[in-house]
Scaffold this active site. Structure first.
Site: not given
Ligand code: NAD
Ligand code: DAU
Length: 339
Positions: A12, A59, A83-84, A125-127, A153, A157, A276
């Site tokens: 993102i 970092d 974030a992780e 996050t909504d989580e 996770y 958050k 999971r």
């Molecule tokens: P991502 O895992 O794709 O990217 C995370 C980035 O953060 C990477 O580039 C990584 O190198 C960097 N990073 C990790 N640890 C770091 C550290 N200690 N210092 C500096 N950089 C570091 O994550 P994403 O899916 O792009 O999510 C970005 C943010 O949005 C996160 O905070 C996540 O909680 C939030 N979020 C994600 C989703 C989703 O659906 N992916 C939805 C809602 C919120």
């Molecule tokens: O809701 C926002 C969150 O969405 C973010 O905060 C997280 O960073 C992001 O990773 C995401 O979390 P989810 O756990 O919802 O996403 P994920 O893609 O890991 O999984 C989506 C759904 O699919 C979940 O119900 C688990 C399921 N799943 C996932 C994987 C990787 C499977 O069934 N098989 C899989 O191999």
């Protein structure tokens, strides 16, 4: 205007960097990223030569490096994506989630207090709200829904969110928080559901669906998330939380079937695997506040966004193939073999 975007080499964050550079040609965008397994410098290659862009590998927990960067850049706005982010990894190894997601947030906010920013924005996050039951489709997460986390996770958050609000109240730091639902789109790391299923389909590999596949997620095209954050940092109220989501709830199994169909692959690739641990059942965001206050609405319908996303993965095979052929193979084996 100088804006520091942490985690800008991830999914993102990189989309946000692209959005800001094209929308605000007079802004300076500085990306701070540790380049963990999820960060990819090749994602940013299209903007590396942009004179308004700077990349710094660091970092967010490294106080000295963070303060040094703030000293050099004197940022107006900080948006923290770093974030992780993967729930499954947090179940295997929570420690790094607590360190980066909580202590990293603290370090960034300490620097913001020291150097003075007009806005610190926390991408949450909504989580943090936990999950909703499948038999209550009338229920949605609002900004006042109690925090109720399920995984290490989401707990990390939520902790960060509380700390952000504490820095606002205690030190007067001008903060905002956004809590978004599941994103999808370009540069999504292949460990996550949608890109994993696309990549496996294209490689004719089994499609591992957790549990019964009936868990529901509320999917939003990544560009719509970036536009919402853009609005919040410019027009959102300080000290406020904004939910972001598109009322687009889908069952996991339906997403996987849709991907099979779009790629002309047989549903026989679908393999049900062990669930999971602590798996959240349903997420569903009520975005009324951001709509009423800031006029935000999602622009990309899922039916269009998913087609664009699948096409992006077809057109950028080198991007994800390089990832899945490296260290990721060990991760995949550990998580999915004999599951
Ligand atoms: P991502 O895992 O794709 O990217 C995370 C980035 O953060 C990477 O580039 C990584 O190198 C960097 N990073 C990790 N640890 C770091 C550290 N200690 N210092 C500096 N950089 C570091 O994550 P994403 O899916 O792009 O999510 C970005 C943010 O949005 C996160 O905070 C996540 O909680 C939030 N979020 C994600 C989703 C989703 O659906 N992916 C939805 C809602 C919120
Ligand atoms: O809701 C926002 C969150 O969405 C973010 O905060 C997280 O960073 C992001 O990773 C995401 O979390 P989810 O756990 O919802 O996403 P994920 O893609 O890991 O999984 C989506 C759904 O699919 C979940 O119900 C688990 C399921 N799943 C996932 C994987 C990787 C499977 O069934 N098989 C899989 O191999």
């Amino acid at each position: 205007m100088t804006i520091i975007v942490t985690g800008g080499a991830g999914f993102i964050g990189s989309n946000f960097v692209f959005h800001m550079l094209s929308r605000y040609p007079d802004y300076r965008v500085v990306c701070l990223d540790k380049l963990t397994y999820a960060g990819n410098l090749s994602t940013l290659k299209g903007v590396m030569d942009n004179p308004n862009f700077r990349f710094v590998k660091a970092d967010i927990c490294d106080r000295e490096a963070v303060f040094q960067l703030f000293e050099e850049e004197k940022p107006d706005i900080v948006v923290n994506f770093a974030a992780e982010s993967h729930v499954d990894r947090s179940i295997e190894d929570p420690g790094i989630f607590l360190r980066t997601n909580i202590l990293g947030t603290q370090t960034l906010m300490d620097a913001c207090c020291r150097y003075g920013v007009t806005r610190y924005h926390q991408v949450s996050t909504d989580e943090v709200y936990g999950d909703l039951p499948l038999d209550r489709p009338d229920l949605f997460f609002t900004e006042t829904t109690p925090i109720h986390t399920s995984s290490p996770y989401s707990a990390s958050k939520a902790s960060a969110d509380l700390l952000v609000l504490a820095y606002h109240r205690t030190y007067g730091l001008p903060v905002s928080i956004s809590r978004c639902s599941n994103n999808y789109g370009p540069y999504h790391f292949p460990e996550k559901l949608i890109p994993l299923m696309i990549a496996n389909c294209l490689n004719d590999k089994p499609l591992p669906v957790y549990g019964d596949g009936l868990n529901v997620r509320d999917w939003l095209y990544v560009e719509d998330h970036c536009k919402a954050i853009d609005l919040i940092i410019h027009k959102g109220r300080v000290g406020e939380v904004y939910n972001i989501g598109g009322h687009n709830e889908m069952r996991n199994i339906d997403i996987v079937r849709l991907i099979c169909k779009a790629l002309n692959k047989p549903e026989s690739l679908i393999t049900y695997v062990a669930d999971r641990k602590g798996h959240d059942m349903r997420y569903a965001i009520d975005p009324t506040k951001i709509h009423n206050e800031l006029g935000w609405l999602p622009e990309t319908m899922f039916k269009d966004g998913i087609v664009k996303t699948i096409q992006w993965y077809l057109d950028h095979r080198e991007w994800w193939e390089e990832i899945i052929s490296g260290e990721y193979r060990n991760y995949y084996e550990k998580m999915y073999t004999n599951r």
